[in-house]
Write a protein that holds these residues in place. Sequence first.
Motif, mmCIF file in Angstrom:
data_model
loop_
_atom_site.group_PDB
_atom_site.id
_atom_site.type_symbol
_atom_site.label_atom_id
_atom_site.label_comp_id
_atom_site.label_asym_id
_atom_site.label_seq_id
_atom_site.Cartn_x
_atom_site.Cartn_y
_atom_site.Cartn_z
ATOM 1 N N HIS A 101 0.846 -1.191 0.000
ATOM 2 C CA HIS A 101 0.000 0.000 0.000
ATOM 3 C C HIS A 101 0.889 1.252 0.000
ATOM 4 C CE1 HIS A 101 -3.571 -2.404 0.936
ATOM 5 N NE2 HIS A 101 -2.777 -3.098 1.739
ATOM 6 N N PRO A 102 0.545 2.278 -0.766
ATOM 7 C CA PRO A 102 1.343 3.503 -0.781
ATOM 8 C C PRO A 102 1.537 4.118 0.608
ATOM 9 C CG PRO A 102 -0.205 3.528 -2.604
ATOM 10 C CD PRO A 102 -0.545 2.318 -1.759
ATOM 11 N N ILE A 103 0.587 3.905 1.515
ATOM 12 C CA ILE A 103 0.719 4.457 2.865
ATOM 13 C C ILE A 103 1.911 3.826 3.592
ATOM 14 C CG2 ILE A 103 -0.839 2.854 4.082
ATOM 15 C CD1 ILE A 103 -1.055 6.570 4.637
ATOM 16 N N ASP A 104 2.237 2.574 3.265
ATOM 17 C CA ASP A 104 3.396 1.924 3.882
ATOM 18 C C ASP A 104 4.690 2.625 3.475
ATOM 19 O OD1 ASP A 104 1.743 -0.037 5.030
ATOM 20 O OD2 ASP A 104 1.924 -1.321 3.265
ATOM 21 N N LYS A 105 4.808 2.924 2.190
ATOM 22 C CA LYS A 105 5.996 3.624 1.689
ATOM 23 C C LYS A 105 6.114 4.989 2.363
ATOM 24 C CE LYS A 105 8.212 4.727 -2.754
ATOM 25 N NZ LYS A 105 8.687 6.061 -2.612
ATOM 26 N N PHE A 106 5.005 5.724 2.417
ATOM 27 C CA PHE A 106 4.997 7.027 3.087
ATOM 28 C C PHE A 106 5.472 6.882 4.533
ATOM 29 C CE2 PHE A 106 2.670 9.790 6.028
ATOM 30 C CZ PHE A 106 3.154 11.027 5.634
ATOM 31 N N HIS A 107 4.929 5.910 5.240
ATOM 32 C CA HIS A 107 5.272 5.697 6.657
ATOM 33 C C HIS A 107 6.766 5.445 6.832
ATOM 34 C CE1 HIS A 107 5.087 4.137 10.749
ATOM 35 N NE2 HIS A 107 5.737 3.068 10.318
ATOM 36 N N TYR A 108 7.313 4.491 6.082
ATOM 37 C CA TYR A 108 8.724 4.145 6.248
ATOM 38 C C TYR A 108 9.656 5.280 5.831
ATOM 39 C CZ TYR A 108 7.777 -0.586 7.742
ATOM 40 O OH TYR A 108 7.361 -1.675 8.461
ATOM 41 N N GLU A 109 9.327 5.999 4.771
ATOM 42 C CA GLU A 109 10.168 7.124 4.344
ATOM 43 C C GLU A 109 10.169 8.227 5.390
ATOM 44 O OE1 GLU A 109 8.747 8.203 0.440
ATOM 45 O OE2 GLU A 109 9.877 6.573 -0.521
ATOM 46 N N LEU A 110 8.989 8.546 5.922
ATOM 47 C CA LEU A 110 8.927 9.613 6.919
ATOM 48 C C LEU A 110 9.615 9.198 8.217
ATOM 49 C CD1 LEU A 110 6.631 12.371 7.129
ATOM 50 C CD2 LEU A 110 6.998 11.228 9.310
ATOM 51 N N MET A 111 9.430 7.951 8.624
ATOM 52 C CA MET A 111 10.106 7.479 9.845
ATOM 53 C C MET A 111 11.625 7.573 9.688
ATOM 54 S SD MET A 111 8.126 6.735 12.332
ATOM 55 C CE MET A 111 6.517 7.478 12.128
ATOM 56 N N ALA A 112 12.134 7.269 8.501
ATOM 57 C CA ALA A 112 13.576 7.374 8.263
ATOM 58 C C ALA A 112 14.045 8.819 8.398
ATOM 59 C CB ALA A 112 13.929 6.822 6.888
ATOM 60 N N GLU A 113 13.213 9.760 7.994
ATOM 61 C CA GLU A 113 13.562 11.187 8.083
ATOM 62 C C GLU A 113 13.593 11.693 9.519
ATOM 63 O OE1 GLU A 113 11.388 13.998 5.651
ATOM 64 O OE2 GLU A 113 11.017 12.438 4.164
ATOM 65 N N ILE A 114 12.720 11.185 10.376
ATOM 66 C CA ILE A 114 12.573 11.771 11.709
ATOM 67 C C ILE A 114 13.264 10.990 12.822
ATOM 68 C CG2 ILE A 114 10.399 12.889 11.081
ATOM 69 C CD1 ILE A 114 8.919 10.735 12.679
ATOM 70 N N THR A 115 13.713 9.763 12.544
ATOM 71 C CA THR A 115 14.315 8.926 13.578
ATOM 72 C C THR A 115 15.792 9.259 13.751
ATOM 73 O OG1 THR A 115 12.769 7.133 13.072
ATOM 74 C CG2 THR A 115 14.747 6.536 14.292
ATOM 75 N N SER A 116 16.198 9.481 15.007
ATOM 76 C CA SER A 116 17.606 9.724 15.326
ATOM 77 C C SER A 116 18.434 8.487 15.001
ATOM 78 C CB SER A 116 17.777 10.026 16.818
ATOM 79 O OG SER A 116 17.281 11.287 17.128
ATOM 80 N N ASN A 117 19.738 8.692 14.777
ATOM 81 C CA ASN A 117 20.639 7.554 14.593
ATOM 82 C C ASN A 117 20.546 6.658 15.822
ATOM 83 O OD1 ASN A 117 21.473 8.601 12.160
ATOM 84 N ND2 ASN A 117 23.285 9.584 13.018
#
Length: 114
Positions: A78-94
Motif C-alpha cells: 500500500h502507498p501508505i506503507d511507503k509514506f510511513h517508512y520514508e517519513l520514519m527514516a527522516e525523523i528517527t535519530s541515529n
Amino acid sequence: MEYASGLIKLKPDTEEKVEQWRSTIATRLDEAAATLRDENVQIESWFKVEIDGEKYLLWYLRAQSIKRVFEISMQLKHPIDKFHYELMAEITSNNGNIQATPLIDIPGAYTNTK
C-alpha cells in the motif's frame, strides 16, 4: 496473539514532520486499515512522549505474528506503507529505535475458562 512495543527517538525539530505523518495517516484511515488487515494486526497505537527534554514516538502492536507484520509491511503493498517508512527514516535519530521487552498484555475480553 503476540505483542510488541518500542520507542523511536526523534531528531530535533521534527515536530512538523510528525504532525504531517499523523494527519496523513488520519486522512487515509481506510488504506491504513487495509494494511493492518493484510498484516493480521489487531491493534496498532502511537503516542508522543517526552523524556528529559528528548522527544519520542511510542508504538504498540498486537497481532498474530509480530515478525510477519514487519515482513508484510516491508513489501510496501500500500502507498501508505511507503509514506510511513520514508517519513520514519527522516525523523528517527541515529540508533533511535528502542525495542521494549514484553512483560504482559491483558486483553479486555479476557475470561477465565477454568
